[in-house]
Design an enzyme around this catalytic site. Structure first.
Site, PDB file in Angstrom:
ATOM      1  N   HIS A 241      12.170  -0.103  -3.645  1.00 56.18           N
ATOM      2  CA  HIS A 241      12.560   0.987  -4.565  1.00 56.18           C
ATOM      3  C   HIS A 241      13.389   0.383  -5.707  1.00 56.18           C
ATOM      4  O   HIS A 241      12.896  -0.484  -6.402  1.00 56.18           O
ATOM      5  CB  HIS A 241      13.300   2.046  -3.742  1.00 56.18           C
ATOM      6  CG  HIS A 241      13.554   3.350  -4.423  1.00 56.18           C
ATOM      7  ND1 HIS A 241      12.998   3.742  -5.600  1.00 56.18           N
ATOM      8  CD2 HIS A 241      14.347   4.385  -4.035  1.00 56.18           C
ATOM      9  CE1 HIS A 241      13.431   4.954  -5.922  1.00 56.18           C
ATOM     10  NE2 HIS A 241      14.252   5.369  -4.995  1.00 56.18           N
ATOM     11  N   HIS A 280       2.591   1.749  -6.965  1.00 58.71           N
ATOM     12  CA  HIS A 280       3.453   2.935  -6.989  1.00 58.71           C
ATOM     13  C   HIS A 280       2.827   4.008  -6.104  1.00 58.71           C
ATOM     14  O   HIS A 280       1.605   4.136  -6.053  1.00 58.71           O
ATOM     15  CB  HIS A 280       3.585   3.486  -8.420  1.00 58.71           C
ATOM     16  CG  HIS A 280       4.748   4.402  -8.589  1.00 58.71           C
ATOM     17  ND1 HIS A 280       4.684   5.734  -8.262  1.00 58.71           N
ATOM     18  CD2 HIS A 280       6.011   4.174  -9.011  1.00 58.71           C
ATOM     19  CE1 HIS A 280       5.867   6.295  -8.491  1.00 58.71           C
ATOM     20  NE2 HIS A 280       6.696   5.377  -8.945  1.00 58.71           N
ATOM     21  N   ASP A 336       9.663  -1.283 -12.838  1.00 61.46           N
ATOM     22  CA  ASP A 336      10.510  -2.453 -12.568  1.00 61.46           C
ATOM     23  C   ASP A 336       9.937  -3.770 -13.061  1.00 61.46           C
ATOM     24  O   ASP A 336      10.626  -4.790 -13.001  1.00 61.46           O
ATOM     25  CB  ASP A 336      10.750  -2.549 -11.054  1.00 61.46           C
ATOM     26  CG  ASP A 336      11.563  -1.366 -10.564  1.00 61.46           C
ATOM     27  OD1 ASP A 336      11.055  -0.595  -9.723  1.00 61.46           O
ATOM     28  OD2 ASP A 336      12.679  -1.190 -11.072  1.00 61.46           O
TER      29      ASP A 336
HETATM   30  C1  SDX Z   1      10.259   2.501  -7.882  1.00 60.20           C
HETATM   31  O1  SDX Z   1       8.689   6.794  -6.046  1.00 60.20           O
HETATM   32  C2  SDX Z   1       9.167   6.588  -7.242  1.00 60.20           C
HETATM   33  O2  SDX Z   1       9.016   7.372  -8.152  1.00 60.20           O
HETATM   34  C3  SDX Z   1       9.920   5.268  -7.392  1.00 60.20           C
HETATM   35  C4  SDX Z   1      10.312   4.857  -8.811  1.00 60.20           C
HETATM   36  C5  SDX Z   1      11.364   5.788  -9.384  1.00 60.20           C
HETATM   37  O3  SDX Z   1      11.460   5.878 -10.620  1.00 60.20           O
HETATM   38  O4  SDX Z   1      12.157   6.330  -8.569  1.00 60.20           O
HETATM   39  O5  SDX Z   1       9.171   4.849  -9.654  1.00 60.20           O
HETATM   40  C6  SDX Z   1      10.942   3.452  -8.814  1.00 60.20           C
HETATM   41  O6  SDX Z   1      10.680   2.384  -6.761  1.00 60.20           O
HETATM   42  C7  SDX Z   1       9.029   1.762  -8.359  1.00 60.20           C
HETATM   43  C8  SDX Z   1       8.382   0.876  -7.232  1.00 60.20           C
HETATM   44  C9  SDX Z   1       9.182  -0.422  -7.150  1.00 60.20           C
HETATM   45  N1  SDX Z   1       8.727  -1.221  -5.968  1.00 60.20           N
HETATM   46  C10 SDX Z   1       8.016  -2.349  -6.137  1.00 60.20           C
HETATM   47  O7  SDX Z   1       7.619  -2.785  -7.216  1.00 60.20           O
HETATM   48  C11 SDX Z   1       7.750  -3.092  -4.829  1.00 60.20           C
HETATM   49  C12 SDX Z   1       6.278  -3.524  -4.788  1.00 60.20           C
HETATM   50  N2  SDX Z   1       5.464  -2.313  -4.613  1.00 60.20           N
HETATM   51  C13 SDX Z   1       5.027  -1.986  -3.271  1.00 60.20           C
HETATM   52  O8  SDX Z   1       5.985  -2.257  -2.293  1.00 60.20           O
HETATM   53  C14 SDX Z   1       4.364  -0.608  -3.179  1.00 60.20           C
HETATM   54  O9  SDX Z   1       3.449  -0.548  -4.186  1.00 60.20           O
HETATM   55  C15 SDX Z   1       5.224   0.643  -3.214  1.00 60.20           C
HETATM   56  C16 SDX Z   1       6.299   0.630  -2.183  1.00 60.20           C
HETATM   57  C17 SDX Z   1       5.832   0.833  -4.564  1.00 60.20           C
HETATM   58  C18 SDX Z   1       4.297   1.826  -2.937  1.00 60.20           C
HETATM   59  O10 SDX Z   1       3.842   1.683  -1.638  1.00 60.20           O
HETATM   60  P1  SDX Z   1       2.798   2.726  -0.999  1.00 60.20           P
HETATM   61  O11 SDX Z   1       2.561   3.881  -1.901  1.00 60.20           O
HETATM   62  O12 SDX Z   1       3.216   2.990   0.411  1.00 60.20           O
HETATM   63  O13 SDX Z   1       1.456   1.947  -1.044  1.00 60.20           O
HETATM   64  P2  SDX Z   1       0.904   1.036   0.121  1.00 60.20           P
HETATM   65  O14 SDX Z   1       1.995   0.131   0.603  1.00 60.20           O
HETATM   66  O15 SDX Z   1       0.206   1.905   1.110  1.00 60.20           O
HETATM   67  O16 SDX Z   1      -0.165   0.115  -0.679  1.00 60.20           O
HETATM   68  C19 SDX Z   1      -1.532   0.416  -0.704  1.00 60.20           C
HETATM   69  C20 SDX Z   1      -2.205  -0.947  -0.603  1.00 60.20           C
HETATM   70  C21 SDX Z   1      -1.820  -1.732   0.645  1.00 60.20           C
HETATM   71  O17 SDX Z   1      -2.907  -2.636   0.882  1.00 60.20           O
HETATM   72  P3  SDX Z   1      -3.974  -2.249   2.052  1.00 60.20           P
HETATM   73  O18 SDX Z   1      -3.200  -2.304   3.351  1.00 60.20           O
HETATM   74  O19 SDX Z   1      -4.475  -0.843   1.726  1.00 60.20           O
HETATM   75  O20 SDX Z   1      -5.073  -3.287   1.938  1.00 60.20           O
HETATM   76  O21 SDX Z   1      -1.791  -1.788  -1.701  1.00 60.20           O
HETATM   77  C22 SDX Z   1      -1.070  -2.917  -1.193  1.00 60.20           C
HETATM   78  C23 SDX Z   1      -0.648  -2.569   0.222  1.00 60.20           C
HETATM   79  O22 SDX Z   1      -0.535  -3.767   1.003  1.00 60.20           O
HETATM   80  N3  SDX Z   1       0.096  -3.075  -2.075  1.00 60.20           N
HETATM   81  C24 SDX Z   1       0.481  -4.242  -2.593  1.00 60.20           C
HETATM   82  C25 SDX Z   1       1.555  -3.910  -3.437  1.00 60.20           C
HETATM   83  N4  SDX Z   1       1.774  -2.585  -3.412  1.00 60.20           N
HETATM   84  C26 SDX Z   1       0.876  -2.072  -2.547  1.00 60.20           C
HETATM   85  N5  SDX Z   1       0.036  -5.496  -2.422  1.00 60.20           N
HETATM   86  C27 SDX Z   1       0.678  -6.448  -3.129  1.00 60.20           C
HETATM   87  N6  SDX Z   1       1.717  -6.218  -3.977  1.00 60.20           N
HETATM   88  C28 SDX Z   1       2.168  -4.964  -4.149  1.00 60.20           C
HETATM   89  N7  SDX Z   1       3.170  -4.732  -4.979  1.00 60.20           N
END
Ligand code: SDX
Length: 403
Positions: A241, A280, A336
């Site tokens: 986050h 996201h 971010d």
């Molecule tokens: C913020 O919610 C908000 O509005 C938050 C925010 C705000 O203003 O408050 O926008 C701020 O928190 C932005 C997000 C910052 N976090 C990151 O950048 C960390 C990296 N991102 C991931 O951890 C992830 O994308 C999340 C946590 C942001 C979202 O996770 P989800 O929605 O639970 O998605 P998921 O983990 O189910 O991903 C779907 C697929 C998965 O692969 P499969 O198992 O389906 O094959 O995508 C992959 C995940 O492994 N994946 C990634 C990834 N994000 C998702 N793989 C590599 N790198 C990534 N960043």
């Protein structure tokens, strides 16, 4: 357990409230605060004016804004004992741990704001007295968020604390408190103050993200708003986050140069690494805020010089955008990905980046808190259910009979 099922992991598709504050269309990449497109606010409004809009639902008149701004800047001063509180942390304490504690500490000063002590209808009646009481807590928390953040920063730098200046905007006053080294009539760079103001505006709210949910979950028990904000701060600290802006820079430093980007991308595809700043829960296209932040970065680099990590960031961005692994999963830059490059160029220490997310987000958390306190039918405690999949009934065995 009849009829209960885990609707979705991580509330993937669960709405728990109705809200009039922020609208996101994740597929089209649209973000609006109270109906105003983020692109218009970022170029025509200011962080504090947008704060008024988020909290009260309308853009303020000149008089309304003048009063709102003076109330908040007035509450920027903190109690003298706060200095001991901040100095009580170890020299290497993470500023987010300090800030999370500071919000709960702040609540200990205001028993009149604590429904547990004063009776539950403190904020929920919606009459003049309770609206005024709510405003006072809102002014205090927004006003003191920058002062506390600056104190967390200066205690880490081994510097004295700076009394909030007069005559500067909210964001310029924050920069003043961070950077003031005792020079006579020091004033922060107007370009950097403007850039930080745009970043604050973009980070002000984002509907029901993890930290906002935490604030509302906590506030639903009618605890005081300071404790609820402390809980939200703890949630935002996490690298999935608000901690992601710090994680992006650590990722770029570990990649080292554009030449190492292909190997990093392969490691991500093998699930050995996460591409921080991408992906996201709601946006399935590029986060509209990241376009504005990318442009703001170029403005800042004109003053500070380009960050040497920018080339690696651009190479990583382009490689991921053109790679089927990310396209298939709809993983695009979020808020971010570029913001950390600006904070680094402005000289902030890495572990201070999430603090720069918390300060503006206090506004969004409070806008949602106020909306919850005033909701029709009063506040209902948030108490989700679970599906129990543990052992069925079994009898106790004394320790002597266990093998
Ligand atoms: C913020 O919610 C908000 O509005 C938050 C925010 C705000 O203003 O408050 O926008 C701020 O928190 C932005 C997000 C910052 N976090 C990151 O950048 C960390 C990296 N991102 C991931 O951890 C992830 O994308 C999340 C946590 C942001 C979202 O996770 P989800 O929605 O639970 O998605 P998921 O983990 O189910 O991903 C779907 C697929 C998965 O692969 P499969 O198992 O389906 O094959 O995508 C992959 C995940 O492994 N994946 C990634 C990834 N994000 C998702 N793989 C590599 N790198 C990534 N960043």
């Amino acid at each position: 357990q009849k009829g209960l099922r885990v609707s979705d992991k991580g509330f993937l598709n669960t709405a728990v409230i109705q809200s009039e504050i922020t609208y996101i269309d994740g597929d089209a990449g649209i973000l609006r605060y109270r109906g105003y497109p983020i692109e218009q606010l970022a170029t025509q409004s200011s962080f504090l004016e947008t704060a008024y809009l988020l909290i009260y639902g309308v853009l303020p008149t000149k008089d309304q804004f003048t009063l709102f701004e003076s109330e908040i800047l007035h509450h920027g001063v903190v109690h003298a004992e706060s200095e001991e509180f901040f100095r009580s942390f170890r020299y290497d304490a993470h500023p987010m741990a300090i800030l999370t504690s500071a919000f709960a500490y702040l609540g200990s000063y205001y028993s009149e704001a604590n429904p547990s002590l004063q009776g539950q209808s403190l904020f929920t009646k919606g009459d003049k007295a309770s609206l005024a009481n709510m405003d006072k807590q809102i002014f205090r928390l927004i006003g003191k968020a920058t002062t506390f953040a600056a104190m967390a920063y200066r205690v880490r730098q081994g510097r004295d604390f700076v009394t909030p200046p007069t005559g500067l905007s909210y964001t310029a006053s924050f920069l003043y408190q961070l950077d003031h080294l005792g020079q006579v009539d020091y004033a922060p760079s107007p370009v950097l103050a403007k850039a930080l103001d745009v970043l604050f505006l973009l980070h002000a709210d984002h509907e029901l993200n993890a930290s906002c949910t935490t604030v509302l979950q906590t506030a639903s028990s009618l605890v005081d708003p300071y404790s609820a904000i402390a809980a939200g701060c703890a949630s935002l600290y996490g690298p999935l986050h608000g901690g992601a802006n710090e994680a992006v820079i650590r990722m770029l430093i570990s990649i080292g140069s554009p030449a190492n980007v292909p190997a990093f991308i392969e490691a991500v595809k093998r699930r050995e690494k996460v591409l921080s700043g991408f992906g996201h829960r709601v946006y399935k296209t590029t986060d509209p805020r990241s376009y504005i932040i990318r442009k703001t970065a170029d403005e800042v680099f004109k003053i500070t010089g380009k960050d040497e990590l920018l080339e690696t960031a651009m190479a990583l961005h382009d490689a991921a955008m053109n790679d089927e692994f990310f396209q298939k999963r709809k993983l695009y830059p979020n808020v971010d990905f570029w913001s950390g490059l600006i904070y680094r160029a402005m000289g902030f220490p890495l572990d201070f980046f999430p603090v720069l997310f918390v300060v503006p987000r206090v506004v969004g958390w409070l806008a949602h808190w106020r909306q919850m306190m005033l909701q029709q039918g009063g506040v209902k405690i948030w108490r989700p259910r679970q599906v129990y999949v543990g052992p069925s009934k079994r009898d106790y065995v004394s320790i002597d009979d266990r093998t």
